[in-house]
Design an enzyme around this catalytic site. Structure first.
Site, PDB file in Angstrom:
ATOM      1  N   HIS A   1       0.821  -1.209   0.000  1.00 31.77           N
ATOM      2  CA  HIS A   1       0.000   0.000   0.000  1.00 31.77           C
ATOM      3  C   HIS A   1       0.854   1.259   0.000  1.00 31.77           C
ATOM      4  CE1 HIS A   1       0.295   1.188   4.349  1.00 31.77           C
ATOM      5  NE2 HIS A   1       0.441  -0.106   4.560  1.00 31.77           N
TER       6      HIS A   1
ATOM      7  N   ASP B   1       6.275   2.099   6.424  1.00 26.42           N
ATOM      8  CA  ASP B   1       5.028   1.359   6.307  1.00 26.42           C
ATOM      9  C   ASP B   1       4.125   2.144   5.361  1.00 26.42           C
ATOM     10  OD1 ASP B   1       2.584   0.046   6.706  1.00 26.42           O
ATOM     11  OD2 ASP B   1       2.242   0.979   8.664  1.00 26.42           O
TER      12      ASP B   1
ATOM     13  N   GLU C   1      -5.262   1.117   2.629  1.00 30.49           N
ATOM     14  CA  GLU C   1      -4.928   0.090   3.623  1.00 30.49           C
ATOM     15  C   GLU C   1      -4.981   0.626   5.049  1.00 30.49           C
ATOM     16  OE1 GLU C   1      -2.637  -2.506   6.297  1.00 30.49           O
ATOM     17  OE2 GLU C   1      -2.308  -0.398   5.836  1.00 30.49           O
ATOM     18  N   GLU C   2      -4.536   1.849   5.269  1.00 26.88           N
ATOM     19  CA  GLU C   2      -4.482   2.384   6.631  1.00 26.88           C
ATOM     20  C   GLU C   2      -5.865   2.530   7.254  1.00 26.88           C
ATOM     21  OE1 GLU C   2      -2.020   2.484   8.420  1.00 26.88           O
ATOM     22  OE2 GLU C   2      -0.226   2.741   7.187  1.00 26.88           O
TER      23      GLU C   2
ATOM     24  N   ASP D   1       3.924  -6.162   3.631  1.00 25.33           N
ATOM     25  CA  ASP D   1       3.711  -5.036   4.529  1.00 25.33           C
ATOM     26  C   ASP D   1       4.747  -5.116   5.646  1.00 25.33           C
ATOM     27  OD1 ASP D   1       2.593  -2.800   5.767  1.00 25.33           O
ATOM     28  OD2 ASP D   1       0.547  -3.463   5.362  1.00 25.33           O
TER      29      ASP D   1
ATOM     30  N   HIS E   1       4.402   3.418  12.902  1.00 29.49           N
ATOM     31  CA  HIS E   1       3.451   4.527  12.973  1.00 29.49           C
ATOM     32  C   HIS E   1       3.998   5.714  13.763  1.00 29.49           C
ATOM     33  CE1 HIS E   1      -0.524   2.396  11.645  1.00 29.49           C
ATOM     34  NE2 HIS E   1       0.488   2.198  10.811  1.00 29.49           N
TER      35      HIS E   1
END
Length: 345
Positions: A65, A183, A217-218, A238, A318
């Site tokens: 993603h 990510d 995706e998030e 991922d 994140h």
């Protein structure tokens, strides 16, 4: 590896919070077309490119993603600063002190700013260190001469304008890659590099394979809406999560056995382990307790596929993330080995 790292850097520097991904998708389309592919933009905003394999009756989907964490303007405050609403699953502490850009939809301007606590100055606020980092207390200080709501709105800023975070990409001499949004731009870079290699070397994969660069995706509903009916295996490339009780590190590929959605397909997972062992690829098996992927979203949507997940080990996920080139290389080698291997019957 140098080219893959170059792609990581390029992708990380293109703002793409979920919902604001057209610019990065345009870049990917142009890059894939330069290799000789004919990528397709889906209605949902993703990009898919298909390689016809020796077997065209059974297909694979492999996805990464390109949407990232970000924010939107929630409100313009009376003093001209901005209140945010977060996009994606992260905490305000992870972005405190970060530079950012407000993408003004009304006029196309990009206005820089900094994400701060309202009670930042320790010379003024007694609770500067203890006040909760939340939507009420966090704000964006704009790099413009504004002192009230009217002046800020005169810049064109409106509720719903997207906010991206400065990635601050650094590649160290020791092989570490530090940046926001590794990510999942590490994985996307790997897929682009492999597509480039397959075209340059005229490689035919054993099965028709759809490379899908997803855009949501998030938020939990990534690439599951464009799965061809012939698909029998679905691989999400991922990030591997690191922390207490985790085996994942920054020097190997992390193969997920279970995340917040439940276990991944056992036989396909064992197939990946065998490929790693046979090719002497360093790997770790791990559980990611608070995690979901495009593959798990596909299963929730009812896809009749075997699903798997693996990726580079990402430290401080994140937040301001880090990985090592060793992990990127291990992941790229396992993706390549998998795509050239037989399907799991």
């Amino acid at each position: 590896m140098k080219t893959t790292v170059d792609y990581i850097t390029k992708l990380a520097n293109i703002p793409s919070p979920t919902g604001y991904t057209s610019h990065i998708m345009n870049y990917v389309i142009a890059e894939l077309e330069s290799f000789g592919y004919a990528p397709v933009r889906t209605n949902k905003g993703g990009v898919m490119v298909t390689i016809t394999g020796k077997n065209d009756s059974k297909h694979r989907v492999v996805t990464a993603h390109l949407d990232t964490l970000g924010a939107m303007v929630r409100a313009v405050k009376p003093d001209g600063r901005l209140k945010m609403d977060l996009i994606g699953g992260f905490v305000y502490n992870a972005i405190e002190g970060e530079n950012c850009t407000v993408h003004v939809s009304k006029n196309g301007k990009k206005i820089s700013g900094t994400i701060l606590m309202h009670q930042t100055s320790v010379h003024v606020y007694k609770d500067a260190g203890t006040a909760e980092r939340n939507q009420t207390n966090m704000e964006i200080r704009l790099d413009e001469k504004v002192t009230n709501e009217k002046e800020t709105r005169a810049l064109g800023i409106e509720v719903g304008d997207f906010i991206s975070f400065d990635p601050r990409v650094v590649v160290t001499e020791s092989g570490f890659i530090k940046s926001r949004h590794l990510d999942d731009k590490v994985s996307a870079a790997i897929l682009i590099e492999l597509l480039k290699e397959y075209k340059a070397q005229n490689i035919t994969l054993p099965y028709t394979t759809h490379f899908y660069f997803s855009a949501f995706e998030e938020l939990g509903h990534g690439a599951n809406s464009s799965i061809p009916v012939e698909t029998v295996e679905y691989l999400s490339v991922d990030m591997g999560a690191m922390g207490d009780d985790q085996q994942t590190d920054e020097y190997s590929v992390s193969i997920c056995v279970k995340d917040g959605s439940g276990p991944y397909h056992y036989e396909l997972r064992q197939h990946l382990v065998k490929l790693a062992n046979d090719n002497k690829i360093p790997y770790k098996l791990d559980i990611y307790p608070y995690y979901g992927s495009d593959a798990s979203a596909a299963l929730r949507a009812g896809a009749e596929v075997k699903h798997a997940l693996f990726g580079a080990g990402i430290e401080s996920s994140h937040s301001y993330e880090r990985t090592h080139i060793d992990s990127v290389q291990a992941t790229e080698r396992l993706v390549d080995a998998y795509l050239k291997s037989p399907i799991v019957e």
